[in-house]
Design an enzyme around this catalytic site. Structure first.
Site, PDB file in Angstrom:
ATOM      1  CB  THR A 173      -0.897  -0.025   1.257  1.00 12.35           C
ATOM      2  OG1 THR A 173      -1.508   1.246   1.426  1.00 12.35           O
ATOM      3  CG2 THR A 173      -0.093  -0.304   2.531  1.00 12.35           C
ATOM      4  CG  ASP A 174      -1.140   4.949  -1.074  1.00 14.66           C
ATOM      5  OD1 ASP A 174      -1.720   4.318  -0.170  1.00 14.66           O
ATOM      6  OD2 ASP A 174      -1.713   5.811  -1.778  1.00 14.66           O
ATOM      7  CD  GLU A 175      -3.524   3.663   4.416  1.00 13.74           C
ATOM      8  OE1 GLU A 175      -3.307   3.588   5.636  1.00 13.74           O
ATOM      9  OE2 GLU A 175      -4.659   3.705   3.930  1.00 13.74           O
ATOM     10  CE1 TYR A 215      -3.487  -2.622   5.645  1.00 15.37           C
ATOM     11  CE2 TYR A 215      -3.302  -0.287   5.128  1.00 15.37           C
ATOM     12  CZ  TYR A 215      -3.361  -1.595   4.715  1.00 15.37           C
ATOM     13  OH  TYR A 215      -3.298  -1.902   3.371  1.00 15.37           O
ATOM     14  CE  LYS A 250       0.001  -4.611   3.014  1.00 11.94           C
ATOM     15  NZ  LYS A 250      -0.384  -5.930   2.435  1.00 11.94           N
TER      16      LYS A 250
HETATM   17  P1  NAD Z   1      -9.699  -7.401   2.172  1.00 10.48           P
HETATM   18  O1  NAD Z   1      -9.714  -7.061   3.629  1.00 10.48           O
HETATM   19  O2  NAD Z   1     -10.914  -7.119   1.363  1.00 10.48           O
HETATM   20  O3  NAD Z   1      -9.381  -8.955   1.993  1.00 10.48           O
HETATM   21  C1  NAD Z   1      -8.355  -9.584   2.701  1.00 10.48           C
HETATM   22  C2  NAD Z   1      -8.471 -11.088   2.474  1.00 10.48           C
HETATM   23  O4  NAD Z   1      -7.386 -11.703   3.201  1.00 10.48           O
HETATM   24  C3  NAD Z   1      -9.776 -11.700   3.004  1.00 10.48           C
HETATM   25  O5  NAD Z   1     -10.314 -12.583   2.045  1.00 10.48           O
HETATM   26  C4  NAD Z   1      -9.336 -12.439   4.252  1.00 10.48           C
HETATM   27  O6  NAD Z   1     -10.138 -13.585   4.544  1.00 10.48           O
HETATM   28  C5  NAD Z   1      -7.906 -12.815   3.913  1.00 10.48           C
HETATM   29  N1  NAD Z   1      -7.099 -13.031   5.127  1.00 10.48           N
HETATM   30  C6  NAD Z   1      -6.981 -12.188   6.185  1.00 10.48           C
HETATM   31  N2  NAD Z   1      -6.200 -12.737   7.121  1.00 10.48           N
HETATM   32  C7  NAD Z   1      -5.776 -13.933   6.632  1.00 10.48           C
HETATM   33  C8  NAD Z   1      -4.935 -14.965   7.133  1.00 10.48           C
HETATM   34  N3  NAD Z   1      -4.364 -14.880   8.357  1.00 10.48           N
HETATM   35  N4  NAD Z   1      -4.705 -16.049   6.357  1.00 10.48           N
HETATM   36  C9  NAD Z   1      -5.286 -16.146   5.134  1.00 10.48           C
HETATM   37  N5  NAD Z   1      -6.119 -15.219   4.622  1.00 10.48           N
HETATM   38  C10 NAD Z   1      -6.360 -14.134   5.361  1.00 10.48           C
HETATM   39  O7  NAD Z   1      -8.424  -6.672   1.568  1.00 10.48           O
HETATM   40  P2  NAD Z   1      -8.245  -5.945   0.152  1.00 10.48           P
HETATM   41  O8  NAD Z   1      -8.793  -4.587   0.238  1.00 10.48           O
HETATM   42  O9  NAD Z   1      -8.681  -6.880  -0.896  1.00 10.48           O
HETATM   43  O10 NAD Z   1      -6.650  -5.806   0.117  1.00 10.48           O
HETATM   44  C11 NAD Z   1      -5.842  -6.859  -0.402  1.00 10.48           C
HETATM   45  C12 NAD Z   1      -4.373  -6.450  -0.273  1.00 10.48           C
HETATM   46  O11 NAD Z   1      -4.145  -5.242  -0.984  1.00 10.48           O
HETATM   47  C13 NAD Z   1      -3.938  -6.178   1.163  1.00 10.48           C
HETATM   48  O12 NAD Z   1      -2.641  -6.701   1.322  1.00 10.48           O
HETATM   49  C14 NAD Z   1      -3.930  -4.658   1.272  1.00 10.48           C
HETATM   50  O13 NAD Z   1      -2.974  -4.246   2.214  1.00 10.48           O
HETATM   51  C15 NAD Z   1      -3.536  -4.276  -0.131  1.00 10.48           C
HETATM   52  N6  NAD Z   1      -4.012  -2.975  -0.601  1.00 10.48           N
HETATM   53  C16 NAD Z   1      -5.338  -2.657  -0.503  1.00 10.48           C
HETATM   54  C17 NAD Z   1      -5.782  -1.445  -1.018  1.00 10.48           C
HETATM   55  C18 NAD Z   1      -7.235  -1.044  -0.938  1.00 10.48           C
HETATM   56  O14 NAD Z   1      -7.563   0.096  -1.261  1.00 10.48           O
HETATM   57  N7  NAD Z   1      -8.143  -1.944  -0.567  1.00 10.48           N
HETATM   58  C19 NAD Z   1      -4.873  -0.550  -1.609  1.00 10.48           C
HETATM   59  C20 NAD Z   1      -3.519  -0.917  -1.672  1.00 10.48           C
HETATM   60  C21 NAD Z   1      -3.107  -2.139  -1.175  1.00 10.48           C
HETATM   61  O1  DAU Z   2      -4.156   3.921   0.389  1.00 12.63           O
HETATM   62  C1  DAU Z   2      -4.354   2.524   0.298  1.00 12.63           C
HETATM   63  C2  DAU Z   2      -5.216   2.060   1.453  1.00 12.63           C
HETATM   64  O2  DAU Z   2      -6.532   2.519   1.179  1.00 12.63           O
HETATM   65  C3  DAU Z   2      -5.203   0.565   1.638  1.00 12.63           C
HETATM   66  O3  DAU Z   2      -3.905   0.150   1.966  1.00 12.63           O
HETATM   67  C4  DAU Z   2      -6.191   0.145   2.748  1.00 12.63           C
HETATM   68  O4  DAU Z   2      -6.234  -1.272   2.842  1.00 12.63           O
HETATM   69  C5  DAU Z   2      -7.555   0.669   2.384  1.00 12.63           C
HETATM   70  O5  DAU Z   2      -8.457   0.386   3.436  1.00 12.63           O
HETATM   71  C6  DAU Z   2      -7.508   2.186   2.144  1.00 12.63           C
HETATM   72  O6  DAU Z   2      -7.234   2.879   3.378  1.00 12.63           O
HETATM   73  P1  DAU Z   2      -7.991   4.240   3.760  1.00 12.63           P
HETATM   74  O7  DAU Z   2      -7.930   4.431   5.214  1.00 12.63           O
HETATM   75  O8  DAU Z   2      -7.535   5.370   2.904  1.00 12.63           O
HETATM   76  O9  DAU Z   2      -9.478   3.835   3.275  1.00 12.63           O
HETATM   77  P2  DAU Z   2     -10.918   4.092   3.942  1.00 12.63           P
HETATM   78  O10 DAU Z   2     -11.912   3.672   2.911  1.00 12.63           O
HETATM   79  O11 DAU Z   2     -11.022   3.527   5.300  1.00 12.63           O
HETATM   80  O12 DAU Z   2     -10.952   5.676   4.075  1.00 12.63           O
HETATM   81  C7  DAU Z   2     -10.783   6.529   2.957  1.00 12.63           C
HETATM   82  C8  DAU Z   2     -10.818   7.958   3.461  1.00 12.63           C
HETATM   83  O13 DAU Z   2     -12.155   8.244   3.922  1.00 12.63           O
HETATM   84  C9  DAU Z   2      -9.908   8.210   4.657  1.00 12.63           C
HETATM   85  O14 DAU Z   2      -9.375   9.518   4.562  1.00 12.63           O
HETATM   86  C10 DAU Z   2     -10.850   8.118   5.872  1.00 12.63           C
HETATM   87  C11 DAU Z   2     -12.165   8.606   5.311  1.00 12.63           C
HETATM   88  N1  DAU Z   2     -13.382   7.999   5.914  1.00 12.63           N
HETATM   89  C12 DAU Z   2     -13.460   6.641   5.964  1.00 12.63           C
HETATM   90  C13 DAU Z   2     -14.572   6.024   6.499  1.00 12.63           C
HETATM   91  C14 DAU Z   2     -14.651   4.515   6.583  1.00 12.63           C
HETATM   92  C15 DAU Z   2     -14.424   8.808   6.346  1.00 12.63           C
HETATM   93  O15 DAU Z   2     -14.360  10.046   6.277  1.00 12.63           O
HETATM   94  N2  DAU Z   2     -15.534   8.187   6.880  1.00 12.63           N
HETATM   95  C16 DAU Z   2     -15.649   6.838   6.988  1.00 12.63           C
HETATM   96  O16 DAU Z   2     -16.674   6.347   7.506  1.00 12.63           O
END
Ligand code: NAD
Ligand code: DAU
Length: 347
Positions: free
Chosen positions: A128-130, A153, A157
């Site tokens: 992630t970019d975080e 988180y 990561k």
């Molecule tokens: P998600 O939370 O939707 O899904 C995570 C999956 O991992 C689930 O299916 C869960 O059952 C599985 N999991 C969790 N713990 C586990 C364990 N101990 N063993 C096996 N499986 C397990 O996540 P996502 O949003 O699909 O993100 C996927 C990946 O991409 C993550 O590594 C996240 O850090 C990264 N990522 C997400 C975003 C985003 O915006 N969602 C952006 C950048 C990177």
């Molecule tokens: O940047 C990549 C990341 O993006 C991933 O690594 C994470 O897995 C993914 O969850 C996401 O993280 P964020 O914290 O940016 O996503 P989230 O959807 O939780 O929040 C997006 C923005 O919106 C953040 O600035 C917080 C804000 N927010 C979020 C929620 C859930 C609100 O204002 N209200 C809300 O209820």
């Protein structure tokens, strides 16, 4: 190729499998997932019965079960999506994040090292970019940006990224790392901003905007992310990192207002009524102000660039949630309702 995908029942992993399993009948895909609250097996309906797809319910922290899967399937490529992924949950309960994101990644690296001869295999780590922390008003993250994570988180990561690179430098494991910005699209669990707001709009519930809604995220349609990962697996270099972003910076409040407009247009609701649901709630602790990605490396070296615009991707996403009520009902378990109460009850 035999490709093992971890976390394939979550949001991005399921989109990845739904896109690639039908497109590549010549490859065998194994989805290894513990099926935590964030997973939904229904998300895999399009591929579940295809002959080049298999599912293994395994927790990454169970090393002997993991080894058994490796012995059974002998993967040549590992794509590591599995993680605890929600920042707010990492604040209320960080332990699971250290366990899965750090220890789980460690186990996976060790399982690869056991079966792959030196230089054999590809380990693609999805990050992630975080990990870079927060930007001010200007600038973008590139692959040289210093790590500075803010939340449990992002710290977990970042730690996993360091493990992956160390396994490359020390043991020669052929790893590739991608750091991506915020994804959105179908199949996202409705704890994240965009699906949470869509569902609240459909049910005329308050729209909880953290702080003043001025935080900026760089949004990428999920299929664009999946294509980027596939491009890196196909033509990326071992030991190399690729930043992936959407070139689509948006303030949270503007995202929420766009969702009000789209839901009004798609359902015939009155937009002013929907805008009236917006409410400002106490901010997330350690809330990063702004993320923005410089994707020039992956664009120049691998010819990838995002295809979906934010406007069209957001409309497709709203339409998907409107058309998939059964999927929504299946993720709205008691656990989901408890989370909503715990996270928003006191805000
Ligand atoms: P998600 O939370 O939707 O899904 C995570 C999956 O991992 C689930 O299916 C869960 O059952 C599985 N999991 C969790 N713990 C586990 C364990 N101990 N063993 C096996 N499986 C397990 O996540 P996502 O949003 O699909 O993100 C996927 C990946 O991409 C993550 O590594 C996240 O850090 C990264 N990522 C997400 C975003 C985003 O915006 N969602 C952006 C950048 C990177
Ligand atoms: O940047 C990549 C990341 O993006 C991933 O690594 C994470 O897995 C993914 O969850 C996401 O993280 P964020 O914290 O940016 O996503 P989230 O959807 O939780 O929040 C997006 C923005 O919106 C953040 O600035 C917080 C804000 N927010 C979020 C929620 C859930 C609100 O204002 N209200 C809300 O209820």
């Amino acid at each position: 190729m035999r490709i093992l995908v971890t976390g394939g029942a979550g949001f991005i992993g399921a989109n990845f499998l739904n896109l690639l399993v039908p497109r590549h009948p010549e490859h065998q895909f194994v989805n290894l997932d513990a099926l935590t609250y964030a997973a939904n097996p229904r998300s895999l309906d399009p591929v579940a019965s295809l002959p080049n797809y298999a599912f293994e319910r395994v927790d990454l922290c169970d090393f002997s079960a993991l080894r058994a899967v490796f012995a059974r399937h002998q993967p040549e490529v590992v794509v590591h999506f599995a993680a605890e992924s929600h920042v707010d949950r990492s604040i209320t309960g960080p332990r699971a994040f250290v366990r899965t994101n750090f220890e789980g990644t460690f186990n996976l690296l060790e399982a690869c090292r056991e079966i792959w001869a030196p230089g054999q295999g590809i380990f693609h780590h999805v990050s992630t970019d975080e990990v870079f922390g927060s930007l001010g008003e200007t600038g973008r993250f590139d692959e040289e940006t210093r790590y500075d994570p803010s939340s449990p988180y992002s710290a977990s990561k970042a730690a996993s990224d360091h493990l992956v690179r160390a396994w490359h430098r020390t043991f020669g494991l052929p790893v590739r790392v991608s750091n991506c910005s915020n994804n959105y699209g179908p199949l996202q669990f409705p704890e994240k901003l965009i699906p949470l707001m869509i569902l609240n709009l459909l049910e005329r519930k308050p729209l909880p905007v953290y702080g003043q809604g001025l935080n900026v995220r760089d949004w990428l349609y999920v299929e664009d992310h999946c294509e980027a990962i596939w491009a890196i697996i196909g033509a990326g270099q071992n030991g190399r990192t690729y930043n992936i972003g959407g070139r689509s910076e948006q303030r949270n409040i503007d995202v929420v207002k766009q969702l009000c407009r789209l839901v009004a247009e798609e359902t015939g609701a009155a937009e002013p009524e929907l805008l009236g649901l917006i409410g400002y709630v106490p901010d997330r602790p350690g809330h990063d102000l702004r993320y923005a990605i410089d994707s020039s490396r992956i664009e120049a070296e691998l010819g990838w660039k995002p295809r979906e615009s934010f406007a069209s991707g957001l409309r497709k996403t709203v339409r998907w949630y409107l058309a998939n009520r059964a999927w929504i009902d299946s993720v709205r378990t008691g656990e989901y309702r408890r989370w909503i109460e715990q996270n928003y009850g006191s805000r």
